[in-house]
Motif scaffolding. Sequence first.
Motif, PDB file in Angstrom:
ATOM      1  N   SER A  15     108.400  22.753  31.293  1.00  0.00           N
ATOM      2  CA  SER A  15     109.530  22.381  32.148  1.00  0.00           C
ATOM      3  C   SER A  15     109.861  20.896  32.021  1.00  0.00           C
ATOM      4  CB  SER A  15     109.211  22.734  33.603  1.00  0.00           C
ATOM      5  OG  SER A  15     108.052  22.041  34.051  1.00  0.00           O
ATOM      6  N   TYR A  16     108.848  20.075  31.774  1.00  0.00           N
ATOM      7  CA  TYR A  16     109.060  18.628  31.616  1.00  0.00           C
ATOM      8  C   TYR A  16     109.752  18.317  30.291  1.00  0.00           C
ATOM      9  CZ  TYR A  16     107.870  13.714  30.818  1.00  0.00           C
ATOM     10  OH  TYR A  16     107.928  12.377  30.538  1.00  0.00           O
ATOM     11  N   SER A  17     109.563  19.168  29.279  1.00  0.00           N
ATOM     12  CA  SER A  17     110.117  18.889  27.951  1.00  0.00           C
ATOM     13  C   SER A  17     111.614  19.136  27.851  1.00  0.00           C
ATOM     14  CB  SER A  17     109.390  19.747  26.906  1.00  0.00           C
ATOM     15  OG  SER A  17     109.656  21.119  27.133  1.00  0.00           O
ATOM     16  N   GLU A  18     112.207  19.788  28.842  1.00  0.00           N
ATOM     17  CA  GLU A  18     113.659  19.996  28.911  1.00  0.00           C
ATOM     18  C   GLU A  18     114.207  20.746  27.696  1.00  0.00           C
ATOM     19  OE1 GLU A  18     115.380  16.189  29.458  1.00  0.00           O
ATOM     20  OE2 GLU A  18     114.703  15.968  31.536  1.00  0.00           O
ATOM     21  N   GLY A  19     113.559  21.826  27.329  1.00  0.00           N
ATOM     22  CA  GLY A  19     114.074  22.705  26.287  1.00  0.00           C
ATOM     23  C   GLY A  19     113.630  22.397  24.882  1.00  0.00           C
ATOM     24  N   SER A  20     112.865  21.330  24.692  1.00  0.00           N
ATOM     25  CA  SER A  20     112.394  21.003  23.340  1.00  0.00           C
ATOM     26  C   SER A  20     111.082  21.699  22.996  1.00  0.00           C
ATOM     27  CB  SER A  20     112.217  19.492  23.185  1.00  0.00           C
ATOM     28  OG  SER A  20     111.266  18.996  24.113  1.00  0.00           O
ATOM     29  N   VAL A  21     110.405  22.265  23.999  1.00  0.00           N
ATOM     30  CA  VAL A  21     109.136  22.972  23.789  1.00  0.00           C
ATOM     31  C   VAL A  21     109.204  24.303  24.524  1.00  0.00           C
ATOM     32  CG1 VAL A  21     106.632  22.946  24.097  1.00  0.00           C
ATOM     33  CG2 VAL A  21     107.830  20.823  23.537  1.00  0.00           C
ATOM     34  N   MET A  22     108.910  25.390  23.824  1.00  0.00           N
ATOM     35  CA  MET A  22     108.812  26.718  24.420  1.00  0.00           C
ATOM     36  C   MET A  22     107.378  27.214  24.287  1.00  0.00           C
ATOM     37  SD  MET A  22     112.076  26.141  23.997  1.00  0.00           S
ATOM     38  CE  MET A  22     112.565  26.363  22.301  1.00  0.00           C
ATOM     39  N   ILE A  23     106.790  27.612  25.400  1.00  0.00           N
ATOM     40  CA  ILE A  23     105.368  27.948  25.445  1.00  0.00           C
ATOM     41  C   ILE A  23     105.180  29.380  25.907  1.00  0.00           C
ATOM     42  CG2 ILE A  23     103.176  27.448  26.593  1.00  0.00           C
ATOM     43  CD1 ILE A  23     103.896  24.536  26.608  1.00  0.00           C
ATOM     44  N   GLN A  24     104.279  30.087  25.230  1.00  0.00           N
ATOM     45  CA  GLN A  24     103.819  31.409  25.639  1.00  0.00           C
ATOM     46  C   GLN A  24     102.311  31.352  25.833  1.00  0.00           C
ATOM     47  OE1 GLN A  24     105.267  34.001  22.470  1.00  0.00           O
ATOM     48  NE2 GLN A  24     106.873  34.763  23.811  1.00  0.00           N
ATOM     49  N   ASN A  25     101.846  31.859  26.965  1.00  0.00           N
ATOM     50  CA  ASN A  25     100.421  31.826  27.292  1.00  0.00           C
ATOM     51  C   ASN A  25      99.776  33.181  27.023  1.00  0.00           C
ATOM     52  OD1 ASN A  25      99.748  29.121  28.539  1.00  0.00           O
ATOM     53  ND2 ASN A  25     101.496  29.685  29.813  1.00  0.00           N
ATOM     54  N   PHE A  26      98.626  33.143  26.361  1.00  0.00           N
ATOM     55  CA  PHE A  26      97.842  34.335  26.086  1.00  0.00           C
ATOM     56  C   PHE A  26      96.393  34.073  26.514  1.00  0.00           C
ATOM     57  CE2 PHE A  26     101.306  34.285  23.089  1.00  0.00           C
ATOM     58  CZ  PHE A  26     101.729  35.600  22.989  1.00  0.00           C
ATOM     59  N   LYS A  27      95.670  35.151  26.717  1.00  0.00           N
ATOM     60  CA  LYS A  27      94.231  35.043  26.933  1.00  0.00           C
ATOM     61  C   LYS A  27      93.537  36.074  26.059  1.00  0.00           C
ATOM     62  CE  LYS A  27      92.155  33.651  30.558  1.00  0.00           C
ATOM     63  NZ  LYS A  27      91.593  33.435  31.909  1.00  0.00           N
ATOM     64  N   ALA A  28      92.593  35.596  25.238  1.00  0.00           N
ATOM     65  CA  ALA A  28      91.806  36.467  24.352  1.00  0.00           C
ATOM     66  C   ALA A  28      90.393  36.554  24.893  1.00  0.00           C
ATOM     67  CB  ALA A  28      91.808  35.914  22.933  1.00  0.00           C
ATOM     68  N   ILE A  29      89.986  37.749  25.272  1.00  0.00           N
ATOM     69  CA  ILE A  29      88.640  37.999  25.787  1.00  0.00           C
ATOM     70  C   ILE A  29      87.925  38.868  24.766  1.00  0.00           C
ATOM     71  CG2 ILE A  29      87.298  38.862  27.726  1.00  0.00           C
ATOM     72  CD1 ILE A  29      89.782  38.553  29.449  1.00  0.00           C
ATOM     73  N   ALA A  30      86.968  38.290  24.063  1.00  0.00           N
ATOM     74  CA  ALA A  30      86.311  39.006  22.970  1.00  0.00           C
ATOM     75  C   ALA A  30      84.969  38.364  22.679  1.00  0.00           C
ATOM     76  CB  ALA A  30      87.186  38.980  21.717  1.00  0.00           C
ATOM     77  N   GLN A  31      84.195  39.025  21.820  1.00  0.00           N
ATOM     78  CA  GLN A  31      82.951  38.450  21.345  1.00  0.00           C
ATOM     79  C   GLN A  31      83.256  37.359  20.329  1.00  0.00           C
ATOM     80  OE1 GLN A  31      80.350  41.514  19.878  1.00  0.00           O
ATOM     81  NE2 GLN A  31      80.822  42.920  21.558  1.00  0.00           N
ATOM     82  N   CYS A  32      82.329  36.412  20.219  1.00  0.00           N
ATOM     83  CA  CYS A  32      82.545  35.306  19.280  1.00  0.00           C
ATOM     84  C   CYS A  32      82.691  35.807  17.847  1.00  0.00           C
ATOM     85  CB  CYS A  32      81.377  34.311  19.367  1.00  0.00           C
ATOM     86  SG  CYS A  32      81.544  33.156  20.729  1.00  0.00           S
ATOM     87  N   ALA A  33      81.976  36.870  17.501  1.00  0.00           N
ATOM     88  CA  ALA A  33      82.007  37.378  16.127  1.00  0.00           C
ATOM     89  C   ALA A  33      83.359  37.964  15.760  1.00  0.00           C
ATOM     90  CB  ALA A  33      80.910  38.425  15.935  1.00  0.00           C
TER      91      ALA A  33
END
Length: 423
Positions: free
Chosen positions: A235-253
Motif C-alpha cells: 500500500s505504501y508503494s502506490e502501485g509500483s509493487v504488487m504482492i501475493q502472500n503464500f505459506k508453504a508447510i512441508a518437510q525440509c526435504a
Amino acid sequence: SDACCWFLAFVVRNVGAALKYTPTKPLPTLLDILCTVLLLRLYCTAKGFRTLFSSMAKMSTAKMEIVIFAGYVGEFIGTILPSIYYKMPFGESLTLTLIMCCKGVIELSIYMIITRQTYTLLIIIMIIITGLALIFIRHLYDTSTRRTISNSDQNFGLRILVCIHSEENVSSLTNLLVLSNPTKESPIFVSVVQLMEITGQAASILVKHDRQNNSLISNLYCSGHIGNAFDHYESYSEGSVMIQNFKAIAQCASMHDDICTLAVDQKTSIIIAPCSIGALVDRSQIGGNPSVLNDNSSYRIAMLFLGGRADDREALVYSIRMAGHPNVSLTVCGVTTYKTNSYQGNLDKEVLNEFWASIAGKRKIYYKKETVRQGVDTRHVIHKMADNFDLVIVGKYHEPDSPVTLGLREGSESPSFGGAAAA
C-alpha cells in the motif's frame, strides 16, 4: 492375454506410486522401470501386431479419413482457442494443443472394439500425427531456456519470489525490494512465501492468502505479522509493487518442491531465499550494523563481477536496475586475471564494455577494475569492500578452476557463495 497384461501394468504402477512415500527408495524405482520400460512397451508392441496393412487395399478410406481428421481439428481448435482466450502465450498455447492431439495407451485400448481395417488406419494416422507433433513440440518448447532478469520485459515488470523463515527476515527483504527500484512504468510482482517446517508423514500444504475472499483456511494459515508487513509495504508503494502472500508447510526435504513449483507458476525471474539460489545474508543478524533505507538516506551498493558464467551477468543487470533508485549509488568492481582467453571470458569483456559505455555521464554509477593472480588476491578485494557498502551483490556460481576464484571455497560451507549480502 492383453487384458491380463494391461491389468498387471496398472496394478504394478499404482503399487509403486503408493510405495514412493515410504523410506524404502530402491523398490519404487524398480517397479517404475518394470512398469514403464518393460510391461508398457510389451503392451504397445502387442497392440501393434494387430495391425494388418494388407486389409487397407480392400476398403475405401476416404470417408473414414475425413472423420478422423475432423476429430483432430476439433481437438486442436477446442484447445488452442480457450488457451488464447485466457491469455496464454501463443507458443505455450500451441505446444499444449499439440500435446493434447497426441494419442496414447488409452486410445490403444479403446481402438480394440472396432474392426481390424479401421484399427489399422487409426494406428497409421496416430503415428503420423504424434510423430509430427513431437517434432514441432521440441522446436517450440525449449526446456534449456530459463527466465532471467536480462530477458524479462521491463514494460511488464520484474517477478520476484521471496522466501521467509521468520519475522527477522522482513526488514532486510523489504529493503531489497525498495532497492530494486520499482516504478509504475516498471513494477515488481512479488510472491512472498512463508516457510514452515513440519515433521512426520504429514502432507505438505501450500496456501495462498486471498484478501478478497478471506476464506477461513486462507486466514488461518497466511495471516500474521509477516503478511501484514508486506501488505503495508504494498500500500505504501502506490502501485509500483504488487504482492501475493503464500505459506508453504512441508518437510525440509520436500520444501524446495513447493518453492520451485510456485516459481514456475508465477513466472518469476529471480528467487530470493535463505539458500544458494539468491542468498540474502543480513549481517545485522550476525553482529553487523543494520542499514535502514528511507526517503532521506543514501544507499551504497557494490557489484562484484568475477565472471565465468551467466550468473554475474544477471547480477549486473539487477544492480543496474537498482541504480535507477534516486538514493542509490552503484560501484561495479570487475575482478579479472592477467590471461582471459576462454569463451566465457570474452563474453564477460563484451558485457563489461557495454556496461562501461552505458554509464557514460551517470554520476551515481562507478566502475573500477581489479587485476588479480589467484583467489587469495580476490579475497583481499572482497575484504576491502566489506565495510564500505550497504549491499554487495555477486553471482551464484563461478568456474572452480578459474584463477580468480581458486581457493575461495576453502572455509566456505557452500560451493556457491552468490546472491546478495546486505550490510
